[in-house]
Design an enzyme around this catalytic site. Structure first.
Site, PDB file in Angstrom:
ATOM      1  CD  GLU A 103      -3.182  -0.976   1.848  1.00 12.10           C
ATOM      2  OE1 GLU A 103      -3.221  -0.671   3.053  1.00 12.10           O
ATOM      3  OE2 GLU A 103      -4.191  -1.044   1.117  1.00 12.10           O
ATOM      4  CB  THR A 196      -5.297   1.536   3.716  1.00 10.00           C
ATOM      5  OG1 THR A 196      -5.273   0.175   4.203  1.00 10.00           O
ATOM      6  CG2 THR A 196      -4.108   2.294   4.269  1.00 10.00           C
TER       7      THR A 196
END
Ligand SMILES: O=C(Nc1cc(S(=O)(=O)[N+](=O)[O-])cc([N+](=O)[O-])c1O)Nc1c(F)c(F)c(F)c(F)c1F
Ligand SMILES: [Zn+2]
Length: 258
Positions: A103, A196
């Site tokens: 990520e 996220t």
């Protein structure tokens, strides 16, 4: 519901979760030379020796190992944190065959996978849900996984994945201490960000380790045999590319430990 596909992926999350366009979203692209060396940042301290893993589950977005967080038996403290934060769970984000899946990125470079150890501030908040909506409620330790040799301890997790192939499956997973997944150096970058995945709460102090750990393509391949879909669903969707791309920094400073 939200996912990582064309119809429900990260570019559409803002429809149900407007905070997706907020001022402290994660992940981000980390540019080491722009990080501020903050000499007041002490080392992070992980006290996981008495941690109690409970189960391993496929929640339809990732594979998650949950811990008993009813007391301060496993905490992270120090570094940018003013309190000890209790370990609640860890999970992974990864890519498809050969492509990348982390990520956070480092100067635009992504890794094969990223491990997130999710902790919450039990000094100030009475439970995880309350902490998860507070600006200083969560601390997530991020560790990059690089493709290379076999990781000698990751097989304990990858050997259990066949038992949680389908969304909604869960099985006992006792006696696992995530200390065995740490790299040798705890040097880190830190910044204020968010979950996220939806609900994308802007409640996370991110601590990203500079040193990655190495796992083999074979071990990574076992994550990809997991499914986003449940046993009863007819079309099977392989669980891969469950990562959100980097989000705008919006003036935030990334600090670096010494
Ligand atoms: O517990 C959560 N854990 C979690 C976080 C991330 S994360 O990628 O956002 N992260 O922080 O590392 C990824 C995964 N995952 O399985 O992929 C997770 O399972 N998320 C979460 C939640 F599900 C809620 F419904 C909620 F109300 C809330 F406050 C939450 F914080
Ligand atoms: Zn995560």
């Amino acid at each position: 519901h939200w996912g990582y596909g064309k119809e429900d992926g990260p570019t559409l999350w803002h429809r149900n979760y407007p905070v997706a366009e907020g001022s402290r979203q994660s992940p981000i692209d980390i540019i080491p030379l722009q990080a501020v060396h903050d000499h007041s940042l002490g080392p992070i301290i992980l006290s996981y020796d008495h941690c109690t893993s409970i189960n391993i589950a496929n929640n339809g977005h990732s594979v998650v190992v949950e811990f008993d967080d009813s007391d301060d038996r496993s905490v992270i403290r120090g570094g940018p944190l003013d309190n000890p934060y209790r370990l609640k769970q860890f999970h992974f984000h990864w890519g498809g065959k050969g492509c990348h899946g982390s990520e956070h990125t480092v100067e635009g470079m992504s890794y094969a996978s990223e491990l997130h150890l999710v902790h919450w501030n039990a000094v100030k908040y009475k439970n995880f849900g309350e902490a998860a909506t507070a600006p200083d409620g969560l601390a997530v330790l991020g560790i990059f996984l690089e493709a290379g040799d076999d990781h000698r301890w990751l097989h304990v997790i990858t050997d259990a994945l066949y038992m949680v192939k389908y969304k909604g499956s869960l099985t006992d997973f006792k006696g696992f201490n995530p200390k065995c997944l740490l790299p040798s150096s705890l040097q880190y970058w830190t910044y204020l960000g968010s979950l996220t995945t939806p609900p994308l709460h802007e409640s996370v102090t991110w601590i990203i380790l500079k040193e990655s750990i190495t796992v083999s393509e074979k071990q990574l391949g076992k994550f990809r045999m997991l499914l986003f879909t449940g046993e009863e669903e007819d079309q099977r969707m392989r669980m891969e590319n469950n990562f959100r791309p980097p989000q705008p920094l919006k003036g935030r400073k990334v600090r670096s430990s010494n």
